[in-house]
Design an enzyme around this catalytic site. Sequence first.
Site, PDB file in Angstrom:
ATOM      1  N   ASP A  13      -3.161  15.369   2.638  1.00 27.64           N
ATOM      2  CA  ASP A  13      -1.960  15.278   1.810  1.00 27.64           C
ATOM      3  C   ASP A  13      -1.063  16.502   1.947  1.00 27.64           C
ATOM      4  O   ASP A  13      -0.374  16.886   1.006  1.00 27.64           O
ATOM      5  CB  ASP A  13      -2.318  15.062   0.323  1.00 27.64           C
ATOM      6  CG  ASP A  13      -3.310  13.933   0.157  1.00 27.64           C
ATOM      7  OD1 ASP A  13      -3.065  12.869   0.737  1.00 27.64           O
ATOM      8  OD2 ASP A  13      -4.335  14.123  -0.527  1.00 27.64           O
ATOM      9  N   LYS A  16       1.909  15.732   6.402  1.00 30.94           N
ATOM     10  CA  LYS A  16       1.949  15.572   7.868  1.00 30.94           C
ATOM     11  C   LYS A  16       2.964  14.514   8.283  1.00 30.94           C
ATOM     12  O   LYS A  16       3.666  14.675   9.273  1.00 30.94           O
ATOM     13  CB  LYS A  16       0.572  15.142   8.396  1.00 30.94           C
ATOM     14  CG  LYS A  16      -0.496  16.197   8.209  1.00 30.94           C
ATOM     15  CD  LYS A  16      -1.841  15.712   8.714  1.00 30.94           C
ATOM     16  CE  LYS A  16      -2.497  14.657   7.852  1.00 30.94           C
ATOM     17  NZ  LYS A  16      -2.902  15.088   6.526  1.00 30.94           N
ATOM     18  N   GLY A  40      -2.339   7.975   3.825  1.00 30.13           N
ATOM     19  CA  GLY A  40      -1.112   7.438   3.265  1.00 30.13           C
ATOM     20  C   GLY A  40      -0.010   8.446   3.532  1.00 30.13           C
ATOM     21  O   GLY A  40       0.075   9.461   2.863  1.00 30.13           O
ATOM     22  N   HIS A  41       0.760   8.196   4.564  1.00 31.82           N
ATOM     23  CA  HIS A  41       1.811   9.149   4.934  1.00 31.82           C
ATOM     24  C   HIS A  41       3.135   8.724   4.300  1.00 31.82           C
ATOM     25  O   HIS A  41       3.569   7.592   4.463  1.00 31.82           O
ATOM     26  CB  HIS A  41       1.921   9.250   6.452  1.00 31.82           C
ATOM     27  CG  HIS A  41       0.699   9.872   7.068  1.00 31.82           C
ATOM     28  ND1 HIS A  41       0.380   9.764   8.394  1.00 31.82           N
ATOM     29  CD2 HIS A  41      -0.288  10.609   6.509  1.00 31.82           C
ATOM     30  CE1 HIS A  41      -0.743  10.418   8.626  1.00 31.82           C
ATOM     31  NE2 HIS A  41      -1.174  10.932   7.502  1.00 31.82           N
ATOM     32  N   GLN A 218      -5.943  12.578   7.435  1.00 29.70           N
ATOM     33  CA  GLN A 218      -6.856  13.460   6.677  1.00 29.70           C
ATOM     34  C   GLN A 218      -6.673  14.899   7.174  1.00 29.70           C
ATOM     35  O   GLN A 218      -5.576  15.249   7.538  1.00 29.70           O
ATOM     36  CB  GLN A 218      -8.311  12.991   6.763  1.00 29.70           C
ATOM     37  CG  GLN A 218      -8.584  11.662   6.070  1.00 29.70           C
ATOM     38  CD  GLN A 218      -8.205  10.482   6.932  1.00 29.70           C
ATOM     39  OE1 GLN A 218      -8.598  10.413   8.082  1.00 29.70           O
ATOM     40  NE2 GLN A 218      -7.452   9.567   6.387  1.00 29.70           N
TER      41      GLN A 218
HETATM   42  P1  IMP Z   1     -12.985   8.161   2.957  1.00 34.35           P
HETATM   43  O1  IMP Z   1     -12.204   8.701   4.099  1.00 34.35           O
HETATM   44  O2  IMP Z   1     -12.298   7.024   2.247  1.00 34.35           O
HETATM   45  O3  IMP Z   1     -14.398   7.827   3.327  1.00 34.35           O
HETATM   46  O4  IMP Z   1     -13.105   9.316   1.834  1.00 34.35           O
HETATM   47  C1  IMP Z   1     -13.842  10.499   2.065  1.00 34.35           C
HETATM   48  C2  IMP Z   1     -13.171  11.694   1.450  1.00 34.35           C
HETATM   49  O5  IMP Z   1     -11.964  11.955   2.137  1.00 34.35           O
HETATM   50  C3  IMP Z   1     -12.791  11.529  -0.021  1.00 34.35           C
HETATM   51  O6  IMP Z   1     -12.899  12.779  -0.662  1.00 34.35           O
HETATM   52  C4  IMP Z   1     -11.326  11.123   0.039  1.00 34.35           C
HETATM   53  O7  IMP Z   1     -10.624  11.447  -1.139  1.00 34.35           O
HETATM   54  C5  IMP Z   1     -10.870  11.967   1.214  1.00 34.35           C
HETATM   55  N1  IMP Z   1      -9.707  11.399   1.911  1.00 34.35           N
HETATM   56  C6  IMP Z   1      -9.694  10.385   2.800  1.00 34.35           C
HETATM   57  N2  IMP Z   1      -8.461  10.168   3.251  1.00 34.35           N
HETATM   58  C7  IMP Z   1      -7.667  11.064   2.649  1.00 34.35           C
HETATM   59  C8  IMP Z   1      -6.267  11.361   2.740  1.00 34.35           C
HETATM   60  O8  IMP Z   1      -5.498  10.741   3.477  1.00 34.35           O
HETATM   61  N3  IMP Z   1      -5.836  12.382   1.936  1.00 34.35           N
HETATM   62  C9  IMP Z   1      -6.663  13.100   1.139  1.00 34.35           C
HETATM   63  N4  IMP Z   1      -7.964  12.866   1.046  1.00 34.35           N
HETATM   64  C10 IMP Z   1      -8.466  11.853   1.788  1.00 34.35           C
END
Ligand code: IMP
Length: 420
Positions: A13, A16, A40-41, A218
């Site tokens: 977040d 990017k 989520g961009h 991420q």
């Molecule tokens: P997952 O990717 O859904 O398996 O989540 C694993 C961890 O990554 C969790 O702590 C999520 O909140 C975090 N996470 C996954 N995608 C994002 C993102 O785009 N932004 C921030 N945190 C993310």
Amino acid sequence: MPATVIVGAQWGDEGKGKIVDLLAQNSDVVCRYQGGPNAGHTIVVGEETYKIRALPSGIVRGKPCVIGNGCVVDLEVLIAELDELGDRGEVYLSGNAHLIMPWHVAIDQASERRLGKLAIGTTKRGIGPCYADKAMRLGIRVQDILDPKILRQKIEVALAEKNLWLERVYETAPFDLETVAAQYESYAQRLRPYVADTSLYVDKALRDGKEVLLEGAQATLLDLDHGTYPFVTSSNPVAASAATGVGIGPRRIDRVIGVAKAYVTRVGEGPFPSEIEGPDQERMRELGHEYGTVTGRERRCGWLDLVALRYAVRVNGIDQLALTKLDVLSHFAELPVCVRYRTPDGSETPDFPAHQSDFHAAAPVYQVLPGWSEPLDGCASLEELPEAARTYVELVERELGVEVTLLGTGAERSSVLTRA
Ligand code: IMP
């Protein structure tokens, strides 16, 4: 500078999407190399706000977009985005990318429920179970949609096992083979034209001297290998993974731009040394609109952590930094910046702890800088910032040994400052 990686330097977040959107202006191809609709961009253009989860952010500029083999794809999400944005530019979907199937989502949800207090706090979009099946060599790939017989067979084989898990282990509803097969056959019809040999496509673009942007989702501290395991995602957001995630050699990458917020946020569980205690946490969340794009969850907010950023510079080979949302800090009289961690034995370190227990026990050592109250929207370049804001940026550059080349001062596309 033909191939540039844009990588998140914190816990995601960082903005990017906005930086990719800016750089995409002068690029020819934009690729995603890992992750899926957990990302989520957000891109704001005038009155319009785009929230993109599957497609590379370059689609907003109408650039050819590649979803690389390192990604996991939820076809329902992708089709919805193609319906909304697909006519803006060409889209190439790697046949080797893996499909997030409905049981991956169900297992992600059930497994988090079951973990209770030990939950990771995932986005519940099926990311972990999908990458797990990829590693187990049980996954269904995009190229499987090209052959209805193979697709049905793979769904049948997968369901024979997954339904047992869902019913007996997670005590939740199973999936019906006919319903899933019919749904995926219709998705297949829609997506067939987009399936491509994306490695070949990107290689050709680079050979033709085109500018290619490799967009990470991420971020570094959510990296499966280099992040704060187990509170991480199930792919490798770090810059080196861009090469495997689109299928090019590592020496084709020329530049790595790290994106960091001027403070820090984290969604989900896990240690966070510079997390703000007290009312400033809520204040920062409101000022920065720090709620998850995908899940709507409140993001945890913290002061800028240069120990963690120093680590991100190292593991990604970051050679330029984009610092976003500096304007959010305009409302604070004092700005603590974490420059070292204090360990339980009382010593201080500038380096990110290699062991999880040391990281859990790390306390932030702050250097407190004066804030500024002038709005930043009148500034046309980094040099025009109020003196205190310049001092803040200079501290970051000095501590990290990396130049801040882009600076975000607002949500709008135009609110990114460069050097004069
Ligand atoms: P997952 O990717 O859904 O398996 O989540 C694993 C961890 O990554 C969790 O702590 C999520 O909140 C975090 N996470 C996954 N995608 C994002 C993102 O785009 N932004 C921030 N945190 C993310």
